[in-house]
Design a protein around this motif. Structure first.
Motif, PDB file in Angstrom:
ATOM      1  N   LYS A  90       0.996  -1.244   0.129  1.00 15.63           N
ATOM      2  CA  LYS A  90       0.076  -0.101   0.026  1.00 15.63           C
ATOM      3  C   LYS A  90       0.908   1.283   0.077  1.00 15.63           C
ATOM      4  O   LYS A  90       0.703   2.395  -0.804  1.00 15.63           O
ATOM      5  N   ALA A  91       1.930   1.351   0.910  1.00 13.58           N
ATOM      6  CA  ALA A  91       2.836   2.333   0.766  1.00 13.58           C
ATOM      7  C   ALA A  91       3.865   2.607  -0.527  1.00 13.58           C
ATOM      8  O   ALA A  91       3.906   3.527  -0.901  1.00 13.58           O
ATOM      9  N   LYS A  92       3.980   1.537  -0.909  1.00 15.49           N
ATOM     10  CA  LYS A  92       4.822   1.477  -2.375  1.00 15.49           C
ATOM     11  C   LYS A  92       3.804   2.017  -3.427  1.00 15.49           C
ATOM     12  O   LYS A  92       4.464   2.688  -3.953  1.00 15.49           O
ATOM     13  N   ARG A  93       2.652   1.775  -3.407  1.00 18.14           N
ATOM     14  CA  ARG A  93       1.779   2.444  -4.359  1.00 18.14           C
ATOM     15  C   ARG A  93       1.582   3.779  -4.162  1.00 18.14           C
ATOM     16  O   ARG A  93       1.357   4.290  -5.209  1.00 18.14           O
ATOM     17  N   ASN A 153      -5.629 -14.115   2.351  1.00 17.69           N
ATOM     18  CA  ASN A 153      -5.386 -12.452   2.519  1.00 17.69           C
ATOM     19  C   ASN A 153      -4.568 -12.264   1.285  1.00 17.69           C
ATOM     20  O   ASN A 153      -4.611 -10.965   0.706  1.00 17.69           O
ATOM     21  N   ARG A 154      -3.809 -13.069   0.895  1.00 15.72           N
ATOM     22  CA  ARG A 154      -2.819 -12.956  -0.459  1.00 15.72           C
ATOM     23  C   ARG A 154      -3.693 -12.453  -1.577  1.00 15.72           C
ATOM     24  O   ARG A 154      -3.367 -11.669  -2.350  1.00 15.72           O
ATOM     25  N   LYS A 155      -4.892 -13.189  -1.932  1.00 14.65           N
ATOM     26  CA  LYS A 155      -5.843 -13.047  -2.818  1.00 14.65           C
ATOM     27  C   LYS A 155      -6.377 -11.471  -2.763  1.00 14.65           C
ATOM     28  O   LYS A 155      -6.459 -10.904  -3.872  1.00 14.65           O
ATOM     29  N   ILE A 156      -6.631 -11.266  -1.519  1.00 16.05           N
ATOM     30  CA  ILE A 156      -7.043  -9.887  -1.147  1.00 16.05           C
ATOM     31  C   ILE A 156      -6.150  -8.891  -1.683  1.00 16.05           C
ATOM     32  O   ILE A 156      -6.449  -7.947  -2.428  1.00 16.05           O
ATOM     33  N   ILE A 157      -5.110  -8.829  -1.235  1.00 15.16           N
ATOM     34  CA  ILE A 157      -3.860  -7.996  -1.508  1.00 15.16           C
ATOM     35  C   ILE A 157      -3.714  -7.894  -3.040  1.00 15.16           C
ATOM     36  O   ILE A 157      -3.612  -6.834  -3.531  1.00 15.16           O
ATOM     37  N   TYR A 190      -4.230  -4.363  -5.089  1.00 16.00           N
ATOM     38  CA  TYR A 190      -2.960  -3.435  -5.294  1.00 16.00           C
ATOM     39  C   TYR A 190      -2.359  -3.896  -6.456  1.00 16.00           C
ATOM     40  O   TYR A 190      -1.346  -3.070  -7.221  1.00 16.00           O
ATOM     41  N   CYS A 191      -2.811  -4.911  -7.319  1.00 10.81           N
ATOM     42  CA  CYS A 191      -1.784  -5.249  -8.556  1.00 10.81           C
ATOM     43  C   CYS A 191      -2.900  -5.416  -9.861  1.00 10.81           C
ATOM     44  O   CYS A 191      -3.906  -5.235  -9.650  1.00 10.81           O
ATOM     45  N   LYS A 192      -1.933  -5.341 -10.918  1.00 11.54           N
ATOM     46  CA  LYS A 192      -2.705  -5.287 -12.036  1.00 11.54           C
ATOM     47  C   LYS A 192      -3.258  -6.554 -12.452  1.00 11.54           C
ATOM     48  O   LYS A 192      -2.920  -7.666 -11.972  1.00 11.54           O
ATOM     49  N   GLN A 193      -4.650  -6.446 -12.997  1.00 11.46           N
ATOM     50  CA  GLN A 193      -5.604  -7.709 -13.161  1.00 11.46           C
ATOM     51  C   GLN A 193      -5.487  -8.161 -14.527  1.00 11.46           C
ATOM     52  O   GLN A 193      -6.540  -8.646 -14.829  1.00 11.46           O
TER      53      GLN A 193
END
Length: 303
Positions: free
Chosen positions: A212-215, A250-254, A258-261
């Motif tokens: 989140k901070a990186k984005r 939780n990995r799927k939520i992240i 935050y990641c390209k789909q």
């Protein structure tokens, strides 16, 4: 010198907490404020003893007992409560089963002093001395499954944490361990603090926060000179199956958040999960691996 607070979320680990506080009080540089967030049942006489020890060192002591009729159990919840209680801009958040090596706080605060006017530095991380070192073959394995990054400490483009135990000097990076980190309080609060996910001893809240901070174009510094030992206490630890299940959920939520789909990143994410889960089975962590597999296959809320 900048003032700083230390937050310790804890859950029924009286022995470990006492040992950690002992190493805090032996530091060359001590916190101005120490906050304990109790998610369990610490005894009153124990709290009285450590309060006396801490305040004898001219450290402000705050003890917060969570009211579970109103507040949910959970590590992330406890961290966020601590952030709201802290009175200093720099806050350390420490796992309750750490042993701090000498000059830990001093080495971290040197970085904060050096970059005190840098508005994009959001966190400085310490160094877990007994962190598992990756072999040459594991590094190749990580590359094959897309579990690596060009940045030595990072959360990569599909939401997997990357670390390198060979560092000797502080570096700018995009990931630090959530249980041995320090942060700018107001920047953390602006980003919403730590994600609580499904509650309990949540998994990947540090990964979610770092990505989140990186984005938002913030960065971290990890300092290998600020050393700790992580004791990996088994007291009050959740079952391996549940840990693995939560991690995959939780990995799927992240990833979705935050990641390209696009097709490429979805395939990469799927392939990386195969490698991440398979590794658990290869090293004999069958219960955790099974939990990861079920968590990955089962639909999760928010993903």
């Amino acid at each position: 010198m900048l003032r700083f607070s230390t937050i310790i979320p804890t859950y029924n680990r009286e022995k470990e907490l006492k040992e950690l506080i002992g190493t805090i009080l032996k530091q060359s540089l001590k916190p101005d404020e120490l906050i304990i967030i109790d998610d369990g049942e610490l005894k009153e006489n124990f709290i009285s003893r450590i309060k006396e020890e801490i305040e004898s060192q001219k450290i402000e002591f705050i003890y917060y007992k969570k009211d579970h009729s109103k507040e949910r159990r959970g590590l992330s919840e406890s961290k966020n409560i601590g952030l709201n209680l802290a009175s200093n801009e720099i806050v350390f958040i420490l796992d309750d089963d750490l042993e701090l090596k000498e000059n830990f706080f001093e080495e971290i605060m040197k970085i904060w002093e050096k970059y005190r006017n840098d508005e994009k530095l959001i966190g400085v991380g310490g160094w877990i001395e007994n962190l598992r070192k990756k072999s040459f073959f594991e590094k190749i394995y990580d590359k094959i499954f897309g579990l690596s990054s060009k940045i030595p400490w990072d959360v990569n483009d599909v939401g997997f944490q990357v670390w390198d135990t060979s560092l000797k000097e502080p570096i700018k990076c995009c990931y630090i361990h959530g249980g041995v980190g320090s942060y700018k309080k107001e920047l953390m609060k602006d980003l919403g603090g730590f994600e609580t996910f499904s509650g309990g001893r949540t998994a990947l809240e540090d990964v979610e926060f770092c990505l989140k901070a990186k984005r938002k174009d913030f960065y971290f510094i990890i300092n290998p000179k600020a050393k700790v030992i992580h004791k990996h206490s088994q007291t009050s630890k959740e079952a391996d199956y549940l840990i693995g299940f939560k991690e995959s959920q939780n990995r799927k939520i992240i990833f979705k958040r935050y990641c390209k789909q696009d097709f490429f990143h979805k395939v990469w994410f799927f392939w990386a999960n195969i490698g991440w889960i398979l590794r658990q089975f290869l090293v004999g962590n069958f219960e955790k691996g099974w939990g990861m597999l079920v968590g990955f296959v089962k639909k999760s809320e928010g993903a």
